[in-house]
Design a protein around this motif. Sequence first.
Motif, PDB file in Angstrom:
ATOM      1  N   VAL A  68       0.379   5.335   1.109  1.00 52.69           N
ATOM      2  CA  VAL A  68      -0.480   6.382   1.680  1.00 52.69           C
ATOM      3  C   VAL A  68       0.365   7.641   1.857  1.00 52.69           C
ATOM      4  N   ASN A  73       0.841  -1.198   0.000  1.00 55.35           N
ATOM      5  CA  ASN A  73       0.000   0.000   0.000  1.00 55.35           C
ATOM      6  C   ASN A  73       0.874   1.245   0.000  1.00 55.35           C
ATOM      7  N   ILE A  94     -10.251  11.353   3.851  1.00 50.42           N
ATOM      8  CA  ILE A  94      -9.468  10.338   3.135  1.00 50.42           C
ATOM      9  C   ILE A  94      -9.860  10.379   1.658  1.00 50.42           C
ATOM     10  N   ALA A 123     -14.659   9.851   3.748  1.00 45.64           N
ATOM     11  CA  ALA A 123     -13.793   9.323   2.689  1.00 45.64           C
ATOM     12  C   ALA A 123     -14.461   9.574   1.345  1.00 45.64           C
ATOM     13  N   ALA A 182      -7.506  -1.787   1.589  1.00 46.54           N
ATOM     14  CA  ALA A 182      -8.190  -0.732   2.349  1.00 46.54           C
ATOM     15  C   ALA A 182      -8.275  -1.112   3.831  1.00 46.54           C
ATOM     16  N   ASP A 220     -14.372  -0.401  -2.031  1.00 45.62           N
ATOM     17  CA  ASP A 220     -13.741  -0.332  -0.713  1.00 45.62           C
ATOM     18  C   ASP A 220     -14.492   0.568   0.266  1.00 45.62           C
ATOM     19  N   ILE A 268     -14.152   8.222  -2.700  1.00 52.13           N
ATOM     20  CA  ILE A 268     -13.559   7.193  -3.567  1.00 52.13           C
ATOM     21  C   ILE A 268     -14.082   7.406  -4.985  1.00 52.13           C
ATOM     22  N   GLN A 291      -4.785   7.778  -0.339  1.00 50.98           N
ATOM     23  CA  GLN A 291      -4.505   6.331  -0.303  1.00 50.98           C
ATOM     24  C   GLN A 291      -4.479   5.734  -1.705  1.00 50.98           C
ATOM     25  N   GLU A 336      -8.284  -4.150  -4.174  1.00 52.04           N
ATOM     26  CA  GLU A 336      -9.708  -3.793  -4.209  1.00 52.04           C
ATOM     27  C   GLU A 336     -10.494  -4.775  -5.051  1.00 52.04           C
ATOM     28  N   HIS A 346      -7.863   2.642  -5.748  1.00 50.24           N
ATOM     29  CA  HIS A 346      -7.105   1.389  -5.802  1.00 50.24           C
ATOM     30  C   HIS A 346      -6.228   1.352  -7.050  1.00 50.24           C
ATOM     31  N   ASN A 384      -9.396   8.097  -1.378  1.00 51.33           N
ATOM     32  CA  ASN A 384      -8.973   6.702  -1.586  1.00 51.33           C
ATOM     33  C   ASN A 384      -9.124   6.283  -3.046  1.00 51.33           C
ATOM     34  N   CYS A 399      -5.136  -0.282   5.629  1.00 53.77           N
ATOM     35  CA  CYS A 399      -5.014   1.157   5.938  1.00 53.77           C
ATOM     36  C   CYS A 399      -5.739   1.487   7.241  1.00 53.77           C
TER      37      CYS A 399
END
Lengths: 429, 429
Positions: A85, A83, A98, A189, A176, A375, A191, A164, A169, A102, A100, A179
């Motif tokens: 971050v 990962n 966050i 978050a 995830a 995620d 995404i 991230q 994923e 993948h 995020n 994390c």
Amino acid sequence: MDQDLRTRIMSAVDARFDEQTQFLSELTAHPSTRGNEQCAQDFMAAALGERGFDVDRWQIDVDDIAHLPGFSPVIGKYDDAVNVVGTLPSTGTGRSLILNGHIDVVPEGPLDMWDTPPYQPHVDDGWMYGRGAGDMKAGLASNLYALDALRHLGLAPAAKVIYQSVVEEECTGNGALACLQRGYTADAALIPEPFAEELVTAQLGVIWFQVHLKGIPVHVAYAGSGSNAIEAAIPLIAALHGMEARWNGTDRRHNEYGHVHHPLNLNIGKFEGGDWASSVPAWCVFDVRMGLFPGQDIQEAKREIEEVLNDAAQSNEFLRNNHPEIVYHGFHAEGYSLAEDDTAVASVAISTLDRAHHNVTGKDLNKVSITATTDARFFGLYADTPALVYGPTAEAIHGFNERVDLESVRRVTQATALFVADWCGLEAI
Amino acid sequence: MDQDLRTRIMSAVDARFDEQTQFLSELTAHPSTRGNEQCAQDFMAAALGERGFDVDRWQIDVDDIAHLPGFSPVIGKYDDAVNVVGTLPSTGTGRSLILNGHIDVVPEGPLDMWDTPPYQPHVDDGWMYGRGAGDMKAGLASNLYALDALRHLGLAPAAKVIYQSVVEEECTGNGALACLQRGYTADAALIPEPFAEELVTAQLGVIWFQVHLKGIPVHVAYAGSGSNAIEAAIPLIAALHGMEARWNGTDRRHNEYGHVHHPLNLNIGKFEGGDWASSVPAWCVFDVRMGLFPGQDIQEAKREIEEVLNDAAQSNEFLRNNHPEIVYHGFHAEGYSLAEDDTAVASVAISTLDRAHHNVTGKDLNKVSITATTDARFFGLYADTPALVYGPTAEAIHGFNERVDLESVRRVTQATALFVADWCGLEAI
């Protein structure tokens, strides 16, 4: 946030959108299928480092996460699961966030089905083509360039922002989860999965399982006395489709999916069996993906799957003597419904995104129940964090000639920058 | 040949049967699956060289044989396909003989299905276990030790004997064809394939084909709009079984197979498709083996197979848009019936073997129509040479825990030595 600032932020995204497109192209050129993400993660870590993020790059350790809710079983080691971050610390008093995405992409399949090579991205008529261009490297680029736009205006989020880039994923979500286990939490978050600039307010759960069949092969000259393991799979597949039909029945529908045609899909995604044309095959293995409604219990689902397979095995002579073995390997993903999150923070997060979307597009933010997983579930189910899935328009994700609409990427990047400004607040660098 | 000589020959086989068993064990330890025969062929070439044969070891060249009747199509090169032939010249006036066997074995399949490792042969209760022990390394050993027995008595065949260790019997027969092309001919051939000390007087033809399906995959969340290539194979398999039933119909039976239950077997021997559980599979390939009666035309059979698949494709939406591609790769083997060979030489060869068998076992030689193919067809169909398939008792050939009955191997070796003595005549070394 006044209109002038909003305009400046959107213009700042515009100003470097060519650079963003170039970045997306380079990122898409990394063939980051499962097990091969490291080179793409190096690229991401470098991009974060250049921008002054505190970069954390670590290898996932199954022992750290195997006991946590949301963990999905894996076969083999995680030696290659890394990962990345990047954290932008802040002393401000805004709401933390966050961002995020993948890094892993699904396999490209037979190359001759692609009009152009999947890892040589190119732009044609406003679309960028390539495996992962939509799912979801455009989202990773959008998250990064939204923050870039603010920085180029001399502004920073007035709260901690955690960027991230996770693995896994597409098969478990354990990237995830790792994390979360490492302590990365925030007030919300975002995404940017490619769901056409709509807000995902419900997503399905997904379970993966393998069915292993093994029997006694003989020379094909005596096929009558043998047992064909490949053909023995056929009644099991039929029984699984029967289960799929029952689970989609109106009596079992989750209320966010009442209007969706056939939300739960069962997919026979992979099949392998036998060694030689003239030997009756002794074995086969097939991989199944099945959707689950939010709230549907995974252990209960597994019991039902096993019952269906065992019942089908009873009505087949070969299978009665050679019981199917079920191996869980991959997703144990619960469904998640943001629509059911009635906390104030969720409501504010949604309205903040709605406003950002409206500012960019002039339209209200549509809500959608999707028939896949993301995620988002880790934030929503296991960290009490509302997770907004909102990303660009893409086509043929998991297919051939996957492509993402670049104008849509531009709008999502602008909306993300506005969302960050509004949600976290801004301060001078 | 008087009874005394017969007894001395049988005793000479007995005298070195332990050595023969050891030789068989060493030969079986070579994992000579297709493409991996070279080490076993080195072993055979050395064994022939030690015994004073003129050894011929050559790599098959497709260009030499592709135009010949009986050739089977292959994909890829023959860089690793090496035949070994040892000739015992003679100035005698007897009848010449080919002693043929194949060195290639079929894949062993999953190791955990074997009670003991397939390439670590061992003897238990009179049986030798191991992949290829029966099919047909016991035959290769028998041919060699039958000649050894004569030599140890100070005797040699009074005509040329050609010992052949060929590749490719299990997939094309091109190894035996290459021997023919290279000029190896004789008055008769003996092939000790493991058919339980019975004489094979009819064998089937075999055709192999692959069916390739390719469609358009999508993310499984939209499975309804995609097309599952794996599941599209199911109606094609059903249609092929329909064809199998018609070909086995009483109206189409060859007269040597009137009494055989379901002689023509269709086998789905291998299946592979898809790349990812959560992607609708874009492709699959499956391998089919189908039997043919002697006299059944291969080109006509291919036309019927193609018609069956194309008709089935018409009744399936996916297949209608994505036509199955049929690839021929492996056996184009015609059936062969020794029973229909009404030449004097065939009749004498059979009665000579019958006599040898009776001398060893005290019983008449049974005749059998088998539901497999052997390399006998090349001698019988394309070289006007009667080919006698007569070998030991084996079990689970192409299966797990394949084994051969050592007492049966001893009897076949004795009968072979007597047959050579009688057919070729003998002279002092």
